[in-house]
Design a protein around this motif. Structure first.
Motif, PDB file in Angstrom:
ATOM      1  N   ALA A  48       0.892  -1.237  -0.107  1.00  0.00           N
ATOM      2  CA  ALA A  48       0.034  -0.054   0.021  1.00  0.00           C
ATOM      3  C   ALA A  48       0.857   1.227  -0.131  1.00  0.00           C
ATOM      4  CB  ALA A  48      -1.040  -0.086   1.145  1.00  0.00           C
ATOM      5  N   ASP A  49       0.313   2.398  -0.584  1.00  0.00           N
ATOM      6  CA  ASP A  49       1.189   3.591  -0.443  1.00  0.00           C
ATOM      7  C   ASP A  49       1.076   4.352   0.704  1.00  0.00           C
ATOM      8  OD1 ASP A  49      -1.288   4.772  -0.505  1.00  0.00           O
ATOM      9  OD2 ASP A  49      -1.125   5.567  -2.590  1.00  0.00           O
ATOM     10  N   LEU A  50       1.463   5.664   0.591  1.00  0.00           N
ATOM     11  CA  LEU A  50       1.583   6.277   1.986  1.00  0.00           C
ATOM     12  C   LEU A  50       0.178   6.601   2.649  1.00  0.00           C
ATOM     13  CD1 LEU A  50       3.374   7.849   3.788  1.00  0.00           C
ATOM     14  CD2 LEU A  50       3.206   9.845   2.533  1.00  0.00           C
ATOM     15  N   ASP A  51      -0.910   6.676   1.700  1.00  0.00           N
ATOM     16  CA  ASP A  51      -2.114   6.850   2.002  1.00  0.00           C
ATOM     17  C   ASP A  51      -2.912   5.679   2.546  1.00  0.00           C
ATOM     18  OD1 ASP A  51      -1.823   9.640   1.886  1.00  0.00           O
ATOM     19  OD2 ASP A  51      -2.395   9.474  -0.485  1.00  0.00           O
ATOM     20  N   GLY A  52      -2.246   4.276   2.688  1.00  0.00           N
ATOM     21  CA  GLY A  52      -2.879   3.255   2.668  1.00  0.00           C
ATOM     22  C   GLY A  52      -3.587   2.599   1.376  1.00  0.00           C
ATOM     23  N   ALA A  53      -3.359   3.246   0.335  1.00  0.00           N
ATOM     24  CA  ALA A  53      -4.245   2.911  -0.954  1.00  0.00           C
ATOM     25  C   ALA A  53      -3.543   1.837  -1.711  1.00  0.00           C
ATOM     26  CB  ALA A  53      -4.473   4.177  -1.845  1.00  0.00           C
ATOM     27  N   PHE A  54      -4.222   0.815  -2.462  1.00  0.00           N
ATOM     28  CA  PHE A  54      -3.644  -0.144  -3.071  1.00  0.00           C
ATOM     29  C   PHE A  54      -4.957  -0.406  -4.157  1.00  0.00           C
ATOM     30  CE2 PHE A  54      -5.577  -2.613   0.082  1.00  0.00           C
ATOM     31  CZ  PHE A  54      -6.196  -3.810  -0.660  1.00  0.00           C
TER      32      PHE A  54
END
Length: 88
Positions: A48-54
């Motif tokens: 996941a990225d820095l924003d918790g997104a995937f």
């Protein structure tokens, strides 16, 4: 006839590129959990990225195993996710 074939081809092209973005969040304060490792039942693992997104691009994925620092390892069924948010 050409327009019909073009429309059909375009529809199939967009249908094959379906992807959905999900967000991993803390279930206490609802803050994003960055850099969690996501292991789908089919395909390659991702982070996941820095924003918790995937993003999940494969429609065959039914479950994902999520590991994140400070959180309990969790297995989530894709069809049980509400509002594209996964709370750990």
């Amino acid at each position: 006839m050409k327009q019909l074939l073009f429309c059909l081809f375009t529809l199939l092209l967009f249908q094959g590129n379906t992807q959905t973005t999900y967000f991993i969040k803390d279930n206490v304060n609802f803050e994003s959990i960055p850099f969690a490792k996501i292991i789908p039942n089919v395909g390659q693992p991702m982070i996941a990225d820095l924003d918790g997104a995937f993003e999940l691009k494969d429609l065959m994925i039914q479950t994902i195993h999520i590991t994140a620092f400070g959180c309990k390892d969790t297995v989530v069924e894709i069809d049980k996710i509400v509002d594209h948010q996964i709370l750990l």
